[in-house]
Design a protein around this motif. Structure first.
Motif, PDB file in Angstrom:
ATOM      1  N   MET A  76       0.770  -1.250  -0.067  1.00  0.00           N
ATOM      2  CA  MET A  76       0.037  -0.093  -0.106  1.00  0.00           C
ATOM      3  C   MET A  76       1.095   1.078   0.000  1.00  0.00           C
ATOM      4  SD  MET A  76      -2.784   0.749   3.080  1.00  0.00           S
ATOM      5  CE  MET A  76      -2.870  -0.923   3.553  1.00  0.00           C
ATOM      6  N   THR A  77       0.764   2.184  -0.835  1.00  0.00           N
ATOM      7  CA  THR A  77       1.490   3.374  -1.052  1.00  0.00           C
ATOM      8  C   THR A  77       0.382   4.430  -1.265  1.00  0.00           C
ATOM      9  OG1 THR A  77       1.841   3.212  -3.167  1.00  0.00           O
ATOM     10  CG2 THR A  77       3.448   2.314  -1.761  1.00  0.00           C
ATOM     11  N   GLY A  78       0.906   5.825  -0.949  1.00  0.00           N
ATOM     12  CA  GLY A  78       0.082   7.090  -1.295  1.00  0.00           C
ATOM     13  C   GLY A  78      -0.635   7.254   0.099  1.00  0.00           C
ATOM     14  N   GLU A  79      -2.049   7.808  -0.299  1.00  0.00           N
ATOM     15  CA  GLU A  79      -2.884   7.954   0.799  1.00  0.00           C
ATOM     16  C   GLU A  79      -3.333   6.852   1.618  1.00  0.00           C
ATOM     17  OE1 GLU A  79      -7.149   9.988   0.706  1.00  0.00           O
ATOM     18  OE2 GLU A  79      -5.730  11.444   0.422  1.00  0.00           O
ATOM     19  N   VAL A  80      -3.345   6.974   3.089  1.00  0.00           N
ATOM     20  CA  VAL A  80      -3.881   5.724   3.724  1.00  0.00           C
ATOM     21  C   VAL A  80      -5.054   6.470   4.686  1.00  0.00           C
ATOM     22  CG1 VAL A  80      -1.743   4.486   3.510  1.00  0.00           C
ATOM     23  CG2 VAL A  80      -1.897   6.214   5.421  1.00  0.00           C
ATOM     24  N   SER A  81      -5.842   5.465   5.069  1.00  0.00           N
ATOM     25  CA  SER A  81      -6.863   6.100   6.219  1.00  0.00           C
ATOM     26  C   SER A  81      -6.541   5.430   7.534  1.00  0.00           C
ATOM     27  CB  SER A  81      -8.250   5.276   5.852  1.00  0.00           C
ATOM     28  OG  SER A  81      -8.272   4.114   5.916  1.00  0.00           O
ATOM     29  N   SER A  82      -7.062   6.259   8.358  1.00  0.00           N
ATOM     30  CA  SER A  82      -6.880   5.636   9.786  1.00  0.00           C
ATOM     31  C   SER A  82      -7.158   4.150  10.136  1.00  0.00           C
ATOM     32  CB  SER A  82      -7.492   6.597  10.878  1.00  0.00           C
ATOM     33  OG  SER A  82      -8.928   6.696  10.456  1.00  0.00           O
ATOM     34  N   ASP A  83      -8.072   3.729   9.367  1.00  0.00           N
ATOM     35  CA  ASP A  83      -8.793   2.426   9.421  1.00  0.00           C
ATOM     36  C   ASP A  83      -7.780   1.269   8.952  1.00  0.00           C
ATOM     37  OD1 ASP A  83     -11.389   2.901  10.581  1.00  0.00           O
ATOM     38  OD2 ASP A  83     -12.217   2.933   8.604  1.00  0.00           O
ATOM     39  N   GLN A  84      -6.967   1.815   7.710  1.00  0.00           N
ATOM     40  CA  GLN A  84      -5.967   0.808   7.103  1.00  0.00           C
ATOM     41  C   GLN A  84      -4.829   0.919   8.180  1.00  0.00           C
ATOM     42  OE1 GLN A  84      -6.097   3.329   3.523  1.00  0.00           O
ATOM     43  NE2 GLN A  84      -6.224   1.460   2.344  1.00  0.00           N
ATOM     44  N   ILE A  85      -4.359   2.134   8.593  1.00  0.00           N
ATOM     45  CA  ILE A  85      -3.135   1.862   9.854  1.00  0.00           C
ATOM     46  C   ILE A  85      -3.587   1.077  10.878  1.00  0.00           C
ATOM     47  CG2 ILE A  85      -1.785   3.485  11.254  1.00  0.00           C
ATOM     48  CD1 ILE A  85      -2.406   5.707   9.193  1.00  0.00           C
ATOM     49  N   VAL A  86      -4.655   1.306  11.619  1.00  0.00           N
ATOM     50  CA  VAL A  86      -5.042   0.635  12.705  1.00  0.00           C
ATOM     51  C   VAL A  86      -5.173  -0.836  12.152  1.00  0.00           C
ATOM     52  CG1 VAL A  86      -6.652   0.168  14.509  1.00  0.00           C
ATOM     53  CG2 VAL A  86      -6.094   2.398  13.862  1.00  0.00           C
ATOM     54  N   ASP A  87      -5.976  -1.415  11.028  1.00  0.00           N
ATOM     55  CA  ASP A  87      -5.987  -2.611  10.750  1.00  0.00           C
ATOM     56  C   ASP A  87      -4.563  -3.204  10.636  1.00  0.00           C
ATOM     57  OD1 ASP A  87      -8.652  -2.503  10.764  1.00  0.00           O
ATOM     58  OD2 ASP A  87      -8.876  -2.430   8.546  1.00  0.00           O
ATOM     59  N   CYS A  88      -3.512  -2.674   9.881  1.00  0.00           N
ATOM     60  CA  CYS A  88      -2.334  -3.015   9.740  1.00  0.00           C
ATOM     61  C   CYS A  88      -1.791  -3.260  11.085  1.00  0.00           C
ATOM     62  CB  CYS A  88      -1.456  -1.811   8.868  1.00  0.00           C
ATOM     63  SG  CYS A  88       0.156  -2.285   8.445  1.00  0.00           S
ATOM     64  N   ALA A 135       5.801   0.173   1.631  1.00  0.00           N
ATOM     65  CA  ALA A 135       6.479  -0.538   0.887  1.00  0.00           C
ATOM     66  C   ALA A 135       8.039  -0.273   1.022  1.00  0.00           C
ATOM     67  CB  ALA A 135       6.202  -0.684  -0.604  1.00  0.00           C
ATOM     68  N   GLN A 136       8.445   0.303   2.155  1.00  0.00           N
ATOM     69  CA  GLN A 136       9.822   0.561   2.351  1.00  0.00           C
ATOM     70  C   GLN A 136      10.044   0.910   3.761  1.00  0.00           C
ATOM     71  OE1 GLN A 136      10.822   4.065   0.280  1.00  0.00           O
ATOM     72  NE2 GLN A 136       9.603   5.448   1.189  1.00  0.00           N
ATOM     73  N   GLU A 137      11.085   0.801   4.189  1.00  0.00           N
ATOM     74  CA  GLU A 137      11.622   0.923   5.514  1.00  0.00           C
ATOM     75  C   GLU A 137      11.986   2.553   5.846  1.00  0.00           C
ATOM     76  OE1 GLU A 137      12.693  -0.503   9.484  1.00  0.00           O
ATOM     77  OE2 GLU A 137      12.081  -1.576   8.026  1.00  0.00           O
ATOM     78  N   PRO A 138      11.357   2.915   6.908  1.00  0.00           N
ATOM     79  CA  PRO A 138      11.638   4.352   6.993  1.00  0.00           C
ATOM     80  C   PRO A 138      13.196   4.742   6.970  1.00  0.00           C
ATOM     81  CG  PRO A 138      10.565   3.762   8.961  1.00  0.00           C
ATOM     82  CD  PRO A 138      10.607   2.372   7.885  1.00  0.00           C
TER      83      PRO A 138
END
Length: 152
Positions: free
Chosen positions: A1-13, A48-51
């Motif tokens: 997943m790249t670009g814009e992400v939602s809070s739901d996607q972050i919490v699910d991850c 898709a990358q390490e910070p």
């Protein structure tokens, strides 16, 4: 997943990491993670990358002052390089929270805010868990950050 992400996607991850055993300096879902490893792993999953790869650190790294006796905010400085800093009062689900474990010490614990006053984090001796923040954690909140491109 790249670009814009939602809070739901972050919490699910982040929730996919629940149950991952605590392992100092590790960042592998299901295998081992510390609090920083959890945030690094979620970042990796989202972008898709390490910070960045942190240098080796001891469990007490934030308790050692700089040469001039000043507190060094190593974790917050690294977060500023990859995340968007927020006012602590403006956090939303999916945001990264950094805590001071003792007054006057540098921030050394990280978590990802979840929903309804909860957070996901890794604590020494325990697996990654989603817990209620209660009163203690908000009092020790030192910094807050949002993942880049996150929409809440």
């Amino acid at each position: 997943m790249t670009g814009e992400v939602s809070s739901d996607q972050i919490v699910d991850c982040a929730r996919r990491w629940i149950g991952t055993p605590y392992r100092h300096q590790a960042s592998r879902c299901g295998v081992g993670a510390d609090c920083l490893g959890l945030v690094r792993g979620v970042y990796r999953d989202l972008y898709a990358q390490e910070p960045e790869t942190p240098p080796p650190y001891s469990p007490d790294w934030a308790e050692v002052p700089g040469l001039d006796g000043e507190r060094i905010e190593t974790m917050a400085e690294a977060a500023r390089r990859h995340l968007v800093e927020l006012d602590k009062a403006d956090t939303k689900p999916g945001d990264v929270l950094l805590f001071r474990m003792t007054p006057g010490a540098a921030a050394k614990h990280a978590a990802i805010r979840s929903f309804e006053g909860r957070m996901i984090h890794a604590c020494s001796g325990r697996a990654v868990a989603e817990v209620h923040m209660g009163a203690w954690w908000p009092r020790h909140l030192a910094f807050a950050f949002r993942f880049p491109g996150a929409r809440n």
